[in-house]
Design an enzyme around this catalytic site. Structure first.
Site, PDB file in Angstrom:
ATOM      1  N   ASP A 255       0.902  -0.978   0.061  1.00 43.21           N
ATOM      2  CA  ASP A 255      -0.046  -0.051   0.070  1.00 43.21           C
ATOM      3  C   ASP A 255       0.863   1.194  -0.042  1.00 43.21           C
ATOM      4  O   ASP A 255       1.904   1.484   0.886  1.00 43.21           O
ATOM      5  CB  ASP A 255      -0.921   0.065   1.250  1.00 43.21           C
ATOM      6  N   ASN A 263      -2.019  13.068  -4.113  1.00 46.00           N
ATOM      7  CA  ASN A 263      -3.231  13.695  -4.974  1.00 46.00           C
ATOM      8  C   ASN A 263      -3.500  14.931  -4.732  1.00 46.00           C
ATOM      9  O   ASN A 263      -3.360  15.964  -5.504  1.00 46.00           O
ATOM     10  CB  ASN A 263      -4.136  12.623  -4.923  1.00 46.00           C
ATOM     11  N   HIS A 268      -3.915  14.945  -9.370  1.00 45.05           N
ATOM     12  CA  HIS A 268      -4.292  13.373  -9.884  1.00 45.05           C
ATOM     13  C   HIS A 268      -3.203  12.872 -10.887  1.00 45.05           C
ATOM     14  O   HIS A 268      -3.130  11.815 -11.049  1.00 45.05           O
ATOM     15  CB  HIS A 268      -5.582  13.397 -10.278  1.00 45.05           C
ATOM     16  N   ASP A 272      -1.339   9.476 -10.463  1.00 45.59           N
ATOM     17  CA  ASP A 272      -1.373   8.228 -11.746  1.00 45.59           C
ATOM     18  C   ASP A 272      -0.157   7.999 -12.185  1.00 45.59           C
ATOM     19  O   ASP A 272       0.122   6.929 -12.552  1.00 45.59           O
ATOM     20  CB  ASP A 272      -2.254   8.773 -12.803  1.00 45.59           C
ATOM     21  N   GLU A 298      -4.782   2.475  -4.282  1.00 45.97           N
ATOM     22  CA  GLU A 298      -3.290   2.367  -4.153  1.00 45.97           C
ATOM     23  C   GLU A 298      -2.806   1.033  -3.451  1.00 45.97           C
ATOM     24  O   GLU A 298      -1.609   1.088  -3.134  1.00 45.97           O
ATOM     25  CB  GLU A 298      -2.812   3.719  -3.314  1.00 45.97           C
TER      26      GLU A 298
END
Length: 399
Positions: A255, A263, A268, A272, A298
């Protein structure tokens, strides 16, 4: 009721026309599948060759022998090109000329033209060779099995055998000068059998196209578009298979730490990009040697077989360091602060006995994921950017 040869040849031509119409409609319905276009063109060329045979009494015999048979050779070559297109092989268009040119050379010898058995034998041998090459090309289709390929292989193989038997039967026959093949019932029945095989092969190609499309859709449904890794469904399918097989299995949950903050702070698009880098590093790492996948958001997972807990942990540590180092190369923008993403990892390992029960395999995986999630939570609670691992004992009731 006994059909005369002329009627049989008309039926042969009608079957070919129906096959050509069906394949053209199929191609128009799937214009991106070019193999259907080449196959339909091949069937259409076969229709033209058969029409030439039907017009034998109305046209000069020599030109019918030359061009009608040449069109049939071109037809078989186009069918082979359709198979090569489906298989993703290079399309060697010049090879279409080999059989027609050889036939034209042979037709320049009067003795060959005047010998019906010789013509039939050579025609059958050349046709068998072209179809056999198509069968060999079919074997080079990668990642595709199914009924369609099996049926195509059998149908083309049967047609090859049919041509070879015909060549052998005609090779020793007495030479017949000027005997029109159209008047032979045996030849007409052969043509009808061969054309029925072509119709069946056309259906098998359609089936192959459909099976491949369904396979691509299933694979697309199991792949995460952003990272190109298997998604939860894809990972679970591989992991359940491993739980069926049994042995030593380590499930790893990963994780990305503080991903929401990445973010919020950098946007974002940067988030990504971090996910894509994570997928690339995971795929290239030692953890990527087993089943891997993006579980959602994630969170990612990996499954390793046959490793002791210390080795599994060492591989996770190597990945953790590699991802942290790779993330520092990101440039989130002029106004953005330096980015360094980290990951917390939890590992659960157990020794499993083989099982054939789907419920047992699913239960094993769920338990291992739960234990790995608990280890991941412990890594988060201990400060993140670390690996926690635990040996797990799975006790199962005898079934």
């Amino acid at each position: 009721m006994r059909l005369d040869p002329w009627t049989l040849w008309v039926i042969v031509t009608m079957v070919a026309v129906l096959a050509a119409v069906a394949m053209n409609i199929a191609w128009l319905a799937s214009p991106r599948e070019r193999s259907l276009a080449y196959w339909s063109l091949g069937v259409l060329t076969q229709v033209l060759g058969l029409v030439g045979i039907l017009l034998r009494g109305s046209l000069p015999e020599f030109w019918v022998i030359l061009f009608a048979n040449a069109l049939l050779f071109v037809s078989y070559s186009l069918l082979r090109i359709a198979i090569r297109q489906f298989a993703g092989l290079p399309l060697k268009w010049h090879q279409m000329l080999y059989a027609p040119v050889l036939w034209a050379v042979l037709c320049s010898f009067p003795a060959f033209v005047e010998s019906l058995p010789a013509r039939i034998s050579v025609f059958s041998l050349l046709s068998a060779a072209l179809l056999a090459l198509g069968v060999l090309d079919l074997e080079r289709v990668k990642g595709h099995g199914g009924i369609g390929r099996w049926g195509m292989r059998c149908t083309l193989g049967f047609t090859v055998a049919l041509h070879l038997v015909r060549a052998v039967l005609m090779w020793g026959a007495d030479s017949v000068h000027g005997a029109p093949i159209i008047s032979s019932s045996a030849a007409a029945w052969f043509g009808l059998t061969g054309m029925s095989g072509l119709l069946l092969a056309s259906f098998m190609l359609l089936l192959m196209v459909r099976e491949r499309s369904e396979l691509q859709l299933r694979r697309a449904a199991q792949v995460d578009e952003l990272t190109s890794l298997p998604n939860r469904r894809g990972f679970q399918e591989q992991a359940i298979a491993a739980c069926h097989a049994g042995g030593v299995i380590a499930v790893v949950l990963l994780d990305i730490d503080h991903f929401k903050q990445i973010n919020d702070r950098h946007g974002h698009a940067t988030g990504d990009h971090v996910l894509r880098i994570f997928g690339q590093v995971l795929h290239a790492s030692a953890l990527g040697r087993g089943a891997i996948g993006r579980m959602g958001g994630e969170e990612f997972a990996a499954l390793l077989k046959g490793l002791d807990l210390a080795t599994a942990r060492a591989r996770a540590e190597q990945f953790r360091a590699a991802f942290r180092d790779e993330s520092t190369r990101l440039k989130p923008g002029e106004a953005g602060a330096r980015l360094m993403a980290t990951v917390s990892i939890g590992i659960a390992r157990a020794r499993l006995e083989p099982t054939t029960c789907p419920v047992t395999a699913q239960t094993r995986l769920d338990l291992l994921l739960s234990r790995a999630d608990a280890a991941l939570y412990a890594a988060k609670a201990a400060g993140r950017d670390r690996v926690e691992a635990a040996e797990t004992e799975i006790v199962e009731r005898p079934s």
